[in-house]
Design an enzyme around this catalytic site. Structure first.
Site, PDB file in Angstrom:
ATOM      1  N   SER A  41       0.842  -1.203   0.000  1.00 26.36           N
ATOM      2  CA  SER A  41       0.000   0.000   0.000  1.00 26.36           C
ATOM      3  C   SER A  41       0.876   1.252   0.000  1.00 26.36           C
ATOM      4  O   SER A  41       0.390   2.348  -0.278  1.00 26.36           O
ATOM      5  CB  SER A  41      -0.936   0.002   1.216  1.00 26.36           C
ATOM      6  OG  SER A  41      -0.214  -0.268   2.403  1.00 26.36           O
ATOM      7  N   LYS A 107       4.714 -11.543   3.412  1.00 21.00           N
ATOM      8  CA  LYS A 107       3.308 -11.788   3.063  1.00 21.00           C
ATOM      9  C   LYS A 107       3.172 -11.730   1.544  1.00 21.00           C
ATOM     10  O   LYS A 107       3.813 -10.895   0.893  1.00 21.00           O
ATOM     11  CB  LYS A 107       2.424 -10.721   3.717  1.00 21.00           C
ATOM     12  CG  LYS A 107       0.975 -10.721   3.271  1.00 21.00           C
ATOM     13  CD  LYS A 107       0.103  -9.897   4.191  1.00 21.00           C
ATOM     14  CE  LYS A 107      -0.027  -8.441   3.856  1.00 21.00           C
ATOM     15  NZ  LYS A 107      -0.507  -8.118   2.498  1.00 21.00           N
ATOM     16  N   GLU A 109      -0.086 -12.345  -1.680  1.00 17.77           N
ATOM     17  CA  GLU A 109      -1.533 -12.433  -1.889  1.00 17.77           C
ATOM     18  C   GLU A 109      -1.892 -13.715  -2.626  1.00 17.77           C
ATOM     19  O   GLU A 109      -1.403 -13.939  -3.746  1.00 17.77           O
ATOM     20  CB  GLU A 109      -2.012 -11.214  -2.690  1.00 17.77           C
ATOM     21  CG  GLU A 109      -1.802  -9.914  -1.936  1.00 17.77           C
ATOM     22  CD  GLU A 109      -2.292  -8.685  -2.702  1.00 17.77           C
ATOM     23  OE1 GLU A 109      -2.949  -8.850  -3.755  1.00 17.77           O
ATOM     24  OE2 GLU A 109      -2.004  -7.575  -2.235  1.00 17.77           O
ATOM     25  N   GLU A 176      -9.081  -9.733   3.741  1.00 21.03           N
ATOM     26  CA  GLU A 176      -9.378  -8.361   3.304  1.00 21.03           C
ATOM     27  C   GLU A 176     -10.772  -8.261   2.683  1.00 21.03           C
ATOM     28  O   GLU A 176     -11.093  -8.964   1.713  1.00 21.03           O
ATOM     29  CB  GLU A 176      -8.313  -7.868   2.295  1.00 21.03           C
ATOM     30  CG  GLU A 176      -8.609  -6.445   1.831  1.00 21.03           C
ATOM     31  CD  GLU A 176      -7.410  -5.662   1.353  1.00 21.03           C
ATOM     32  OE1 GLU A 176      -6.279  -6.147   1.419  1.00 21.03           O
ATOM     33  OE2 GLU A 176      -7.636  -4.514   0.910  1.00 21.03           O
TER      34      GLU A 176
HETATM   35  O1  KIV Z   1      -0.438  -3.425   1.628  1.00 20.06           O
HETATM   36  C1  KIV Z   1      -1.106  -3.383   2.672  1.00 20.06           C
HETATM   37  O2  KIV Z   1      -1.138  -2.380   3.391  1.00 20.06           O
HETATM   38  C2  KIV Z   1      -1.871  -4.572   3.037  1.00 20.06           C
HETATM   39  C3  KIV Z   1      -2.908  -4.414   4.100  1.00 20.06           C
HETATM   40  C4  KIV Z   1      -4.046  -3.660   3.570  1.00 20.06           C
HETATM   41  C5  KIV Z   1      -3.307  -5.709   4.667  1.00 20.06           C
HETATM   42  O3  KIV Z   1      -1.694  -5.590   2.459  1.00 20.06           O
END
Ligand code: KIV
Length: 252
Positions: A41, A107, A109, A176
């Site tokens: 993000s 992390k 997706e 999400e």
């Molecule tokens: O990129 C991000 O901030 C995220 C969150 C919204 C979980 O993946």
């Protein structure tokens, strides 16, 4: 690393926020946040991209290094950006680079579709946080940030994703924008904690983009966010005060 499964068992909620720079990381860490995410993000709320699909690995490494300098107690998770985990080998290489930059976990997706990549990361001994539901890296294909789990088949697919990432070794899973009742069912069905964003109150923890929480990106705030501060307004106020003070100061 805190035992997040035990926190779930005890019913202790897990807190997570994003950070992209040293001062924010240090402030959130000093506030006692459990997990700090260097989210992709960053592309939207810091770099000014339209969505997260232009974020590069170099950008993630740069921001992860900055955040790592400010974190002492929280678990530092870094996002693997789009196009950096197409194969298990590539996923492991990317995860290692983020760890070298200071991340303690990574992390990506995807659920069932990415168990091979997740397995490669966890087999390499790198703690892994999963992310299912609305997947921002696929926003262009999905045609927007739409809630997931509305139909029975979508809810079943989400449950299968959650079970698959648990089985592949994830220590937690971000849900999400998932229908609250479905998020509750998933949280009850798996042993690893669910960390919700826009997915209701029954998740085992909650995550937010810090800019949304503190009102630092006033041009767009997701519907599910209740900001706790208006930092953008404070910046505007201070800048105007400075401009006024400078322009009206004595010329001689
Ligand atoms: O990129 C991000 O901030 C995220 C969150 C919204 C979980 O993946």
């Amino acid at each position: 690393m805190k035992d997040f499964r035990q926190m779930k068992q005890r019913g202790e909620k897990i807190t997570a926020l994003t950070a992209y720079d040293y001062p924010t990381a240090r402030l959130l860490d000093e506030s006692g946040i459990d997990i700090m995410l260097v989210g992709d993000s960053v592309g939207m709320v810091v770099l000014g991209y339209q969505d997260t699909t232009d974020v590069t690995l170099d950008e993630m490494l740069h921001h992860t290094r900055a955040v790592a300098r400010g974190v002492k107690q929280a678990l530092l998770v870094a996002d693997m950006p789009i196009h950096t985990y197409e194969t298990p080998k590539r996923a492991e290489e990317t995860a290692r680079k983020l760890v070298d930059a200071g991340a303690q976990a990574v992390k990506l997706e995807g659920g069932v579709s990415h168990v091979a990549q997740i397995g490669a990361i966890t087999n390499a001994g790198i703690p892994f946080m999963a992310h299912i539901g609305m997947l921002p890296q696929s926003v262009r294909e999905q045609g927007g940030y739409r809630i997931k789990g509305r139909t029975e088949s979508e809810a079943e697919a989400l449950l299968a994703d959650a079970r698959a990432v648990e089985q592949a070794g994830a220590f937690s899973v971000v849900l999400e924008i998932v229908v609250a009742e479905v998020a509750k069912q998933i949280s009850n069905a798996i042993e690893i904690p669910t960390i919700g964003i826009g997915s209701g109150e029954h998740c085992d923890g909650q995550i937010l983009v810090t800019h949304d929480l503190i009102g630092l990106f006033p041009w767009f705030t997701p519907k599910f966010v209740s900001p706790e501060a208006r930092v953008a307004e404070e910046i505007r106020r201070a800048a105007r005060a400075f401009i006024e003070r400078t322009k009206s100061s004595d010329q001689g």
